[in-house]
Design a protein around this motif. Structure first.
Motif, PDB file in Angstrom:
ATOM      1  N   GLN A   1       2.753  13.248   5.834  1.00  0.00           N
ATOM      2  CA  GLN A   1       1.878  12.265   5.112  1.00  0.00           C
ATOM      3  C   GLN A   1       0.845  13.011   4.526  1.00  0.00           C
ATOM      4  OE1 GLN A   1       2.864   9.303   4.426  1.00  0.00           O
ATOM      5  NE2 GLN A   1       4.824   9.095   5.614  1.00  0.00           N
TER       6      GLN A   1
ATOM      7  N   TYR B   1       1.132  12.882   0.702  1.00  0.00           N
ATOM      8  CA  TYR B   1       0.732  11.575   0.104  1.00  0.00           C
ATOM      9  C   TYR B   1      -0.650  11.291   0.556  1.00  0.00           C
ATOM     10  CZ  TYR B   1       5.871  10.963   0.204  1.00  0.00           C
ATOM     11  OH  TYR B   1       7.122  11.370   0.215  1.00  0.00           O
TER      12      TYR B   1
ATOM     13  N   SER C   1       0.860   3.804  -3.025  1.00  0.00           N
ATOM     14  CA  SER C   1       0.311   5.323  -2.612  1.00  0.00           C
ATOM     15  C   SER C   1       1.217   6.263  -2.860  1.00  0.00           C
ATOM     16  CB  SER C   1       0.139   5.785  -1.155  1.00  0.00           C
ATOM     17  OG  SER C   1       1.516   5.405  -0.297  1.00  0.00           O
TER      18      SER C   1
ATOM     19  N   MET D   1       0.765  -1.299  -0.019  1.00  0.00           N
ATOM     20  CA  MET D   1       0.051  -0.209   0.031  1.00  0.00           C
ATOM     21  C   MET D   1       0.916   1.438  -0.051  1.00  0.00           C
ATOM     22  SD  MET D   1      -2.944  -1.004   2.633  1.00  0.00           S
ATOM     23  CE  MET D   1      -3.842   0.815   2.447  1.00  0.00           C
ATOM     24  N   LEU D   2       1.928   1.333   0.845  1.00  0.00           N
ATOM     25  CA  LEU D   2       2.859   2.478   0.749  1.00  0.00           C
ATOM     26  C   LEU D   2       3.486   2.676  -0.597  1.00  0.00           C
ATOM     27  CD1 LEU D   2       4.705   1.855   4.306  1.00  0.00           C
ATOM     28  CD2 LEU D   2       3.230   3.946   3.477  1.00  0.00           C
TER      29      LEU D   2
ATOM     30  N   TYR E   1      -4.614  11.369  -2.630  1.00  0.00           N
ATOM     31  CA  TYR E   1      -3.409  10.860  -2.887  1.00  0.00           C
ATOM     32  C   TYR E   1      -2.199  11.895  -2.661  1.00  0.00           C
ATOM     33  CZ  TYR E   1      -4.838  13.412  -7.189  1.00  0.00           C
ATOM     34  OH  TYR E   1      -5.312  14.252  -8.170  1.00  0.00           O
TER      35      TYR E   1
ATOM     36  N   ALA F   1       1.162   6.586  -6.759  1.00  0.00           N
ATOM     37  CA  ALA F   1      -0.379   7.150  -7.323  1.00  0.00           C
ATOM     38  C   ALA F   1      -0.016   9.009  -6.942  1.00  0.00           C
ATOM     39  CB  ALA F   1      -1.485   6.866  -6.243  1.00  0.00           C
ATOM     40  N   SER F   2       0.831   9.364  -5.935  1.00  0.00           N
ATOM     41  CA  SER F   2       1.097  10.497  -5.617  1.00  0.00           C
ATOM     42  C   SER F   2       1.841  11.234  -6.527  1.00  0.00           C
ATOM     43  CB  SER F   2       1.866  10.680  -4.163  1.00  0.00           C
ATOM     44  OG  SER F   2       1.964  12.052  -3.773  1.00  0.00           O
TER      45      SER F   2
ATOM     46  N   ILE G   1      -4.620   8.377   1.743  1.00  0.00           N
ATOM     47  CA  ILE G   1      -3.923   6.972   1.222  1.00  0.00           C
ATOM     48  C   ILE G   1      -2.556   6.738   1.989  1.00  0.00           C
ATOM     49  CG2 ILE G   1      -3.318   5.378  -0.566  1.00  0.00           C
ATOM     50  CD1 ILE G   1      -5.362   6.781  -2.278  1.00  0.00           C
ATOM     51  N   GLY G   2      -1.778   7.844   1.731  1.00  0.00           N
ATOM     52  CA  GLY G   2      -0.568   7.613   2.295  1.00  0.00           C
ATOM     53  C   GLY G   2      -0.530   7.395   3.771  1.00  0.00           C
TER      54      GLY G   2
ATOM     55  N   SER H   1      -1.857   4.016   4.958  1.00  0.00           N
ATOM     56  CA  SER H   1      -0.739   3.008   4.566  1.00  0.00           C
ATOM     57  C   SER H   1       0.234   2.943   5.711  1.00  0.00           C
ATOM     58  CB  SER H   1      -0.225   3.419   3.364  1.00  0.00           C
ATOM     59  OG  SER H   1      -1.153   3.208   2.433  1.00  0.00           O
ATOM     60  N   TYR H   2       0.856   4.223   6.013  1.00  0.00           N
ATOM     61  CA  TYR H   2       1.712   4.570   7.274  1.00  0.00           C
ATOM     62  C   TYR H   2       1.340   4.056   8.405  1.00  0.00           C
ATOM     63  CZ  TYR H   2       5.350   6.976   9.982  1.00  0.00           C
ATOM     64  OH  TYR H   2       6.337   7.265  10.595  1.00  0.00           O
TER      65      TYR H   2
END
Length: 374
Positions: free
Chosen positions: A274, A278, A11, A7-8, A238, A14-15, A281-282, A285-286
């Motif tokens: 974050q 990001y 993300s 996921m990271l 994102y 995507a960013s 989502i970022g 994920s973090y």
């Protein structure tokens, strides 16, 4: 751990691509991923071979040397090692004037940072090291006086670093360690005691953090939160792009590490970074990375490596939320987390192998013997 790590990665990509950064942005995203989370993956492989690496046995001389240098820096208010390292390279473009005494101390607080870029980064690294060593002390073959000398040196260095966040996280980690080792009645008493201490200390801590001009303050954090929100709403899902803050919004601070704005001082929480870079989502994920790591270690908490990983995960997550990722302290934390993951996994496999051998009945052995003879 594959889920949050994947996921990271998604993300970050995507960013980069959804903000029109193209192939260059994808490369920057890949590089950022490798500079951070690759430490966890590589150290996991090393942890699977922890018996050959013997990381626990090589602590005494490095810690003693660092402690001596730290005490000298604290007494003389001058860093000896940092200028020597910088002068060893042909090009140096840092904040410190290497012709004068290099120090991070202020009139209101004495601080040491040795070879790191900031005392807070130094304190974070020492806090993680202290959690690892505390859980592994009983498994070492070192003499008792050497073990306690290492433990005391790490505690002393955390205090000398002048990082209030590091001190709080170290106390929290040691409290969790004691909490895991005692019975249910003692745990109830500890919880009650912690409740009373929080009620007594919290107002004093808030008052301390409210003092302007002496490091981080509550008003500064409020301004940073408002600043982050204004940039977060531009692209909440994102984010605004990989390293968007450092490239387009702020400049590096006086320690040549964190990004800073004259009105708010900087962004000291990893949550702010974050959200801006990001997005949701970022950030999710973090958080999942540390949540899954916590679950991973908690399920294997009967092993000392898992106990160390559990404390490091908790302490560094709190540290990152309060003071952020600075000076590579996140790389060190990920390295220890990955090493503890691999080592506890190996300990679990060895235990399962021993259990299967013990549960093997004599009838099974006789049947195997008959089959071989037939």
């Amino acid at each position: 751990m594959r889920i949050p790590l994947a996921m990271l990665a998604m993300s970050l990509m995507a960013s980069a691509f959804l903000n029109g950064e193209g192939i260059k942005g994808g490369y920057n995203a890949f590089r950022y991923y490798m500079e951070n989370y690759a430490y966890l993956i590589v150290a996991f492989v090393g942890g699977l071979n922890y018996k050959k690496i013997n990381l626990d046995k090589h602590w005494f001389y490095p810690v003693v040397v660092v402690c001596i240098l730290g005490i000298l820096e604290f007494i003389s208010k001058s860093n000896i090692v940092f200028p020597l390292i910088c002068k060893a390279f042909p090009y140096y473009d840092g904040y410190y004037d290497l012709t004068n005494a290099v120090t991070a101390s202020r009139t209101y607080r004495s601080r040491i940072f040795l070879t790191t870029t900031h005392p807070t980064a130094f304190g974070s690294i020492l806090c993680c090291a202290l959690m690892f060593f505390t859980c592994r002390m009983k498994s070492l073959s070192l003499p008792r006086n050497k073990m306690w000398l290492i433990w005391g040196s790490l505690c002393l260095l955390i205090c000398l670093s002048g990082s209030r966040t590091a001190v709080v996280c170290a106390m929290m980690g040691l409290g969790l360690y004691v909490f895991m080792k005692v019975g249910i009645r003692a745990r109830i008493m500890i919880l009650v005691l912690v409740g009373f201490m929080m009620a007594a200390i919290l107002p004093r801590a808030i008052e301390e953090f409210s003092v302007e001009g002496q490091g981080s303050s509550m008003s500064m954090r409020e301004e940073q939160l408002l600043f982050s929100y204004l940039h977060f709403v531009k692209s909440p899902i994102y984010g605004n792009g990989v390293r968007y803050i450092s490239k387009y919004v702020m400049e590096r601070d006086t320690y040549n590490d964190r990004v800073v704005d004259s009105s708010i001082g900087g962004l000291e929480s990893v949550i702010f970074f974050q959200l801006i870079d990001y997005g949701l989502i970022g950030l999710v994920s973090y958080i999942l990375l540390f949540l899954f790591a916590f679950i991973y270690f908690f399920r294997r908490r009967r092993f000392t490596h898992a106990q160390a990983g559990l404390l490091i995960t908790c302490c560094f997550f709190v540290f990152a939320c309060l003071s952020g990722e600075i000076g590579g302290n996140n790389s060190f934390a990920y390295m220890l987390m990955g090493y503890c993951m691999g080592a506890s996994r190996r300990e679990e496999e060895d235990e399962n192998d021993e259990t299967r051998e013990i549960e093997k009945s004599p009838d099974d052995e006789e049947s195997e013997t008959e089959a071989l003879s037939a």
